[in-house]
Design a protein around this motif. Structure first.
Motif, PDB file in Angstrom:
ATOM      1  N   LEU A  80     -39.371  -0.708  79.722  1.00  0.00           N
ATOM      2  CA  LEU A  80     -39.795  -1.469  78.125  1.00  0.00           C
ATOM      3  C   LEU A  80     -40.972  -2.012  78.174  1.00  0.00           C
ATOM      4  CD1 LEU A  80     -38.001  -4.274  77.413  1.00  0.00           C
ATOM      5  CD2 LEU A  80     -38.146  -4.912  80.422  1.00  0.00           C
ATOM      6  N   GLU A  81     -41.518  -1.639  79.006  1.00  0.00           N
ATOM      7  CA  GLU A  81     -43.431  -2.496  78.661  1.00  0.00           C
ATOM      8  C   GLU A  81     -44.058  -1.415  77.677  1.00  0.00           C
ATOM      9  OE1 GLU A  81     -45.211  -2.764  82.623  1.00  0.00           O
ATOM     10  OE2 GLU A  81     -44.589  -4.538  83.265  1.00  0.00           O
ATOM     11  N   GLU A  82     -43.630  -0.222  77.994  1.00  0.00           N
ATOM     12  CA  GLU A  82     -44.353   0.948  77.402  1.00  0.00           C
ATOM     13  C   GLU A  82     -43.847   1.449  76.131  1.00  0.00           C
ATOM     14  OE1 GLU A  82     -45.337   4.235  79.429  1.00  0.00           O
ATOM     15  OE2 GLU A  82     -46.943   2.611  81.449  1.00  0.00           O
ATOM     16  N   ASN A  83     -42.554   1.580  76.300  1.00  0.00           N
ATOM     17  CA  ASN A  83     -41.567   2.289  75.614  1.00  0.00           C
ATOM     18  C   ASN A  83     -40.647   1.079  74.851  1.00  0.00           C
ATOM     19  OD1 ASN A  83     -41.839   4.577  77.999  1.00  0.00           O
ATOM     20  ND2 ASN A  83     -42.155   5.089  75.592  1.00  0.00           N
ATOM     21  N   ASN A  84     -40.247   0.114  74.849  1.00  0.00           N
ATOM     22  CA  ASN A  84     -39.680  -1.200  74.183  1.00  0.00           C
ATOM     23  C   ASN A  84     -38.555  -0.874  74.059  1.00  0.00           C
ATOM     24  OD1 ASN A  84     -39.513  -3.916  72.503  1.00  0.00           O
ATOM     25  ND2 ASN A  84     -39.708  -2.574  70.859  1.00  0.00           N
ATOM     26  N   SER A 215     -40.979   6.085  70.577  1.00  0.00           N
ATOM     27  CA  SER A 215     -40.197   6.410  71.357  1.00  0.00           C
ATOM     28  C   SER A 215     -38.498   6.224  70.411  1.00  0.00           C
ATOM     29  CB  SER A 215     -39.713   5.978  72.346  1.00  0.00           C
ATOM     30  OG  SER A 215     -38.592   6.142  73.984  1.00  0.00           O
ATOM     31  N   ILE A 216     -37.882   7.436  70.542  1.00  0.00           N
ATOM     32  CA  ILE A 216     -36.437   7.324  69.765  1.00  0.00           C
ATOM     33  C   ILE A 216     -35.726   6.160  69.932  1.00  0.00           C
ATOM     34  CG2 ILE A 216     -34.499   8.588  68.702  1.00  0.00           C
ATOM     35  CD1 ILE A 216     -36.482  11.112  68.932  1.00  0.00           C
ATOM     36  N   GLY A 278     -44.248   6.347  93.037  1.00  0.00           N
ATOM     37  CA  GLY A 278     -46.139   5.495  94.060  1.00  0.00           C
ATOM     38  C   GLY A 278     -47.299   5.817  92.114  1.00  0.00           C
ATOM     39  N   ALA A 279     -46.426   6.925  91.271  1.00  0.00           N
ATOM     40  CA  ALA A 279     -47.455   6.949  89.924  1.00  0.00           C
ATOM     41  C   ALA A 279     -46.818   6.758  89.150  1.00  0.00           C
ATOM     42  CB  ALA A 279     -46.625   8.896  89.855  1.00  0.00           C
ATOM     43  N   LEU A 280     -45.862   5.675  88.841  1.00  0.00           N
ATOM     44  CA  LEU A 280     -46.206   4.458  88.140  1.00  0.00           C
ATOM     45  C   LEU A 280     -46.094   3.726  88.591  1.00  0.00           C
ATOM     46  CD1 LEU A 280     -41.692   5.569  86.491  1.00  0.00           C
ATOM     47  CD2 LEU A 280     -43.934   5.507  85.043  1.00  0.00           C
TER      48      LEU A 280
END
Length: 397
Positions: A80-84, A215-216, A278-280
């Protein structure tokens, strides 16, 4: 007698080269590898700590097939935040790597004989994965003048009643090409009109040097409904050996993939999932720093290539590869069956540098190099490539 399936697939070229490099190194040979797409960074410390904490807390029992709830929630937040793209957790399925995620997707939506459209050049495993699920891979001949990107007009020429799915990699491996919003919009309009699925492999989306990655699935609810987005942690968080990927799709497709996975692997390693969580959640700055390093390396590599004779290349706007055009060299090089395979074999033998033949991606007059390694390595590797090319051209003049 073994399965006839084995007769129709070929071993992974990139893994084969990587294995050869490891064997040479074990024999004491100093080899530069510009072949496999494996980041030379370590997994971010905060991500590793999440994995260690999970083990200390004995989080080692069976869990949900589609993945940890907290990780799927974090993926939804990221999308949601990075790819809408707005997804719920029942539309996310974790898998044992992006390869596994792609295979699950193909199993869920294709039947034997269905055609899967794959633009050339393509990542080496797409073709074999499609055959393994008894679907039919169909190569789309793209054009170098357009950085080998698919167009809507070209796509329409390949669609027929057997077409079930378009497999689109963005940013592209091996070219590093990145699609604009307008280019994607035209492509997805065709897919909607012709009622075919889109498998959007966006594993390199964080390694994008343009202003914005599109993002498609963000192009509308109608597009999102026919799109299976594949992503993972190997490239962005350097988690190659931990084998963790995921899909985002509509609920029906996600349910189907989860049912398949429940029988094949149950769920991915919990430790890997906690590290991915943790990475995300904690490591965005670490990933941003990796991307800046890749961009710097991209600039160094392309500057070096610009100064070399007899070569051309696709300018990469994403990922960490350069697809190098050696068609001028191919005209002078004496080979039997495959220019790129024999060129790469001789280059490795004479100069101890491993690169990937273009034939593995469907185009024989090219080679692919990776700059997911140290600056010292890829500059020296390119210096040796230049010497090898000049040796060939001077000998045959």
């Amino acid at each position: 007698m073994l399965s006839k399936r084995l007769d129709i697939i070929s071993p992974s070229c990139t893994i084969g080269i990587s294995t050869k490099v490891k064997n040479m190194r074990q024999s004491g040979i100093d080899v530069i590898s510009l072949s496999i797409g494996e980041p030379d960074f370590n997994v971010p410390r905060k991500a590793i700590d999440c994995g260690i904490n999970s083990l200390n807390e004995n989080c080692t029992k069976y869990d949900l097939v589609p993945g940890l709830t907290i990780l799927r929630e974090e993926i939804c937040k990221k999308l949601l935040e990075e790819n809408n793209c707005k997804y719920s957790i029942d539309e996310i399925v974790l898998a044992s790597g992006a390869k596994d995620a792609i295979t699950n997707a193909l199993l869920a939506v294709t039947d034997p004989g269905d055609e899967v459209l794959i633009p050339k050049p393509y990542w080496v495993s797409y073709w074999e994965m499609t055959k393994l699920v008894n679907a039919v891979p169909v190569a789309i001949e793209t054009n170098k003048k357009n950085d080998f990107k698919l167009t809507a007009d070209l796509l329409e020429k390949y669609i027929n009643p057997k077409t079930k799915l378009l497999l689109l990699n963005n940013p592209s491996n091996p070219t590093g090409s990145v699609y604009t919003k307008e280019e994607l919009r035209e492509i997805v309009d065709v897919c909607i009109e012709k009622n075919i699925y889109i498998l959007a492999d966006e594993i390199y989306e964080r390694i994008c040097y343009n202003d914005e990655f599109i993002s498609i699935a963000s192009l509308g609810d109608d597009v999102k409904d026919i799109t299976i987005t594949v992503n993972g942690f190997a490239k962005s968080a350097a988690m190659t050996g931990l084998r963790l990927g995921y899909t985002a799709s509509n609920k029906e497709i996600a349910k189907g993939m989860s049912a398949i996975q429940g029988h094949l692997v149950s769920h991915p390693s919990l430790t890997a999932q906690y590290i991915g969580y943790g990475a995300l959640k904690y490591c965005k700055d670490d990933i941003d720093n990796m991307v800046e390093t890749y961009k710097h390396r991209r600039d160094l590599v392309t500057t070096k290539l610009d100064a070399m004779k007899y070569v051309n290349y696709v300018y990469p706007n994403g990922a960490f590869y350069v697809f190098i055009d050696l068609s001028q060299v191919a005209k002078k090089y004496k080979y039997n069956e495959s220019f790129s395979v024999e060129f790469c074999d001789e280059f490795l033998s004479k100069y101890n540098v491993a690169i990937v033949p273009g034939q593995a991606f469907g185009i024989d007059e090219y080679v692919r190099i990776s700059y997911a390694c140290s600056e010292e390595e890829f500059i020296e590797g390119l210096n040796r490539l230049e010497k090898f090319i000049l040796e060939i051209m001077d000998t045959n003049n």
